[in-house]
Design a protein around this motif. Structure first.
Motif, mmCIF file in Angstrom:
data_model
loop_
_atom_site.group_PDB
_atom_site.id
_atom_site.type_symbol
_atom_site.label_atom_id
_atom_site.label_comp_id
_atom_site.label_asym_id
_atom_site.label_seq_id
_atom_site.Cartn_x
_atom_site.Cartn_y
_atom_site.Cartn_z
ATOM 1 N N UNK A 53 1.062 -0.830 0.197
ATOM 2 C CA UNK A 53 -0.068 -0.102 -0.040
ATOM 3 C C UNK A 53 0.782 1.738 -0.350
ATOM 4 N N UNK A 54 0.185 2.518 -0.761
ATOM 5 C CA UNK A 54 1.499 3.389 -1.003
ATOM 6 C C UNK A 54 0.429 4.566 -1.598
ATOM 7 N N UNK A 55 0.579 5.408 0.192
ATOM 8 C CA UNK A 55 -0.200 6.866 -0.322
ATOM 9 C C UNK A 55 0.762 8.096 0.045
ATOM 10 N N UNK A 56 0.581 8.808 -0.957
ATOM 11 C CA UNK A 56 1.389 10.483 -0.331
ATOM 12 C C UNK A 56 0.029 12.008 -0.643
ATOM 13 N N UNK A 57 -0.118 12.088 0.657
ATOM 14 C CA UNK A 57 -0.572 13.811 0.395
ATOM 15 C C UNK A 57 -0.334 14.402 0.909
ATOM 16 N N UNK A 58 -1.024 16.081 0.348
ATOM 17 C CA UNK A 58 0.035 17.158 0.610
ATOM 18 C C UNK A 58 -0.436 17.805 0.318
ATOM 19 N N UNK A 59 -0.527 19.094 1.440
ATOM 20 C CA UNK A 59 -0.835 20.171 1.808
ATOM 21 C C UNK A 59 -0.191 21.983 1.530
ATOM 22 N N UNK A 60 -0.726 22.002 0.635
ATOM 23 C CA UNK A 60 -0.262 23.235 -0.127
ATOM 24 C C UNK A 60 -1.076 25.003 1.051
ATOM 25 N N UNK A 61 0.233 25.850 1.815
ATOM 26 C CA UNK A 61 0.202 26.674 2.169
ATOM 27 C C UNK A 61 -0.230 27.808 1.787
ATOM 28 N N UNK A 62 0.462 27.647 0.095
ATOM 29 C CA UNK A 62 0.763 29.148 -0.354
ATOM 30 C C UNK A 62 0.337 28.410 -1.738
ATOM 31 N N UNK A 63 -0.096 29.801 -2.565
ATOM 32 C CA UNK A 63 -0.462 29.677 -4.438
ATOM 33 C C UNK A 63 0.679 29.361 -5.180
#
Length: 428
Positions: free
Chosen positions: A348-358
């Protein structure tokens, strides 16, 4: 050292410099010179190679580094620990500017059957050098450019050996500290760590990278050999200077029915590349890889993983999360390869990303290559920003905008942080 080896003059200068700085005796014949020749032949990796598509080392290649270890005199151990997690029960090895400092380390009361110390000291001792696995001259031609550079230029590192049936009662903590420049100019440190965990043994290793230097390059290779039915937990926390270059590779060699867990946290560094290779070629292996990368300003953080299922009945899990602000760039490139004979695989492989600026950017490349048919495999990726409704909800309860943002950002990371089993690392 002149590391830009694009011309013949540069090659000659680099070879001369290599011969002048030989901190580890060449006990394995000509492997260091062979390794440097391999690096020169391959050249610096970069976007022209698929594996380095999103990461450029052009700025690093132009640097002139000096291999100056400075002095550990006057370094306060309590202040050094404060840069990590404070004091906590552990066996401790301290490296300053790429070299082991015994006076700052704590290896007292190591259990019988456990050996730990400077890899340079082992290689400098003809009776113990053979216990440190290094490529032969004939194998050097198979090394990547960065592996070859590390082998050619290594200054020191840790050697840890745990005999079969031994479970360490506390973590082994490695502190890699780069001191302030003090006018010495850009410096490079090339570390090579070797860990051997015997059959039925258990070990937790914590690696901490911190620095006060303004402009330096840390190169790290870590080889871990895990025996049958053994357990190895690895935590790496990278908090280098925001102007530092950090290139690292962790290679896991795992025997049957063993369990390995790797957790990497990256918050420092100007250009960071972290690679993990896990060839699973013995049945019953369980491999967990977790990563959290957080960047701001102009930071570039690249996490590159390969899990190669070669035999049946192995399990792997990858969970990586990125938090990016400012003009930071993040890269996640994860490959899970299930070969034809690796039936009964679960991956199982998962990648999540949170972008805090444009302006923040992430390049995510989750890859799942399956050549077997009796498997359970999943993968996925997600990229997004903070939820406006959740922010509004917190603001409506009297919480300020910055605090609300911090709360939601922490919540995003908490899934990973909760999996850290070393209290000092998790709560820092």
């Amino acid at each position: 050292m002149m590391l830009d080896v694009t011309s013949e003059t540069d090659r000659q200068d680099a070879r001369s410099t290599l011969l002048d700085r030989d901190p580890v005796r060449d006990v394995h014949g000509s492997f260091r010179r062979a390794a440097f020749g391999q690096f020169v032949a391959r050249g610096w990796p970069g976007p022209q190679e698929e594996a380095w598509k999103y990461t450029s080392l052009a700025e690093l290649a132009k640097k002139r580094f000096v291999n100056d270890s400075g002095s550990s005199a006057g370094i306060d151990l309590h202040a050094l620990r404060a840069l990590c997690y404070g004091e906590f029960p552990c066996y401790e090895l301290v490296f300053v500017d790429g070299r082991f400092v015994e006076a700052l380390s704590n290896l007292s009361h190591l259990p019988e059957g456990v050996t730990a110390g400077s890899v340079a000291a082992f290689l400098d001792d003809a009776t113990r050098a053979a216990s440190v696995p290094l490529p032969s001259s004939s194998e050097v031609s198979e090394l990547s450019a960065m592996e070859a550079l590390n082998l050619a230029m290594m200054t020191d590192g840790m050697f840890l050996s745990i005999q079969s049936g031994t479970v360490l009662d506390r973590p082994v903590h490695l502190i890699f500290y780069t001191s302030a420049d003090q006018g010495r100019g850009p410096r490079d440190h090339h570390l090579r760590n070797v860990v051997k965990v015997g059959d039925g043994s258990g070990c937790t290793l914590v690696q901490s990278f911190v620095g006060h230097g303004d402009d330096y390059f840390t190169g790290v290779m870590t080889d871990v050999f895990v025996g049958e039915n053994a357990r190895f937990d690895h935590y790496k926390v990278q908090r280098e200077s925001v102007n530092a270059f950090h290139l690292a590779n962790l290679r896991l060699h795992v025997q049957r029915d063993a369990t390995v867990r790797s957790f990497c946290v990256h918050t420092g560094g100007k250009v960071v590349r972290d690679e993990i290779e896990a060839p699973l070629d013995a049945p019953g292996v369980t491999c967990h890889e977790y990563g959290l990368y957080s960047g701001a300003g102009d930071q570039h953080i690249d996490c590159h993983t390969v899990v190669d299922h070669r035999v049946p009945h192995c399990t792997s899990e990858q969970l990586y999360k990125g938090i990016l602000d400012g003009r930071a760039q993040g890269v996640f490139s994860g490959l899970v390869y299930v070969r034809h004979d690796a039936q009964k695989t679960e991956a199982h492989q998962k990648n999540k990303n949170l972008l805090l600026s444009a302006e923040a950017v992430v390049n995510a490349r989750p890859q799942l290559q399956i050549d077997a048919d009796d498997v359970k495999c999943t993968h996925g990726v997600a990229i997004g920003s903070l939820d406006a409704e959740q922010l509004f909800y917190l603001r409506s309860r009297g919480i300020g905008s910055e605090e609300a943002r911090d709360i939601l950002t922490y919540a995003f990371a908490s899934e990973l942080l909760s999996r850290i089993e070393v209290d000092a690392v998790r709560t820092d």
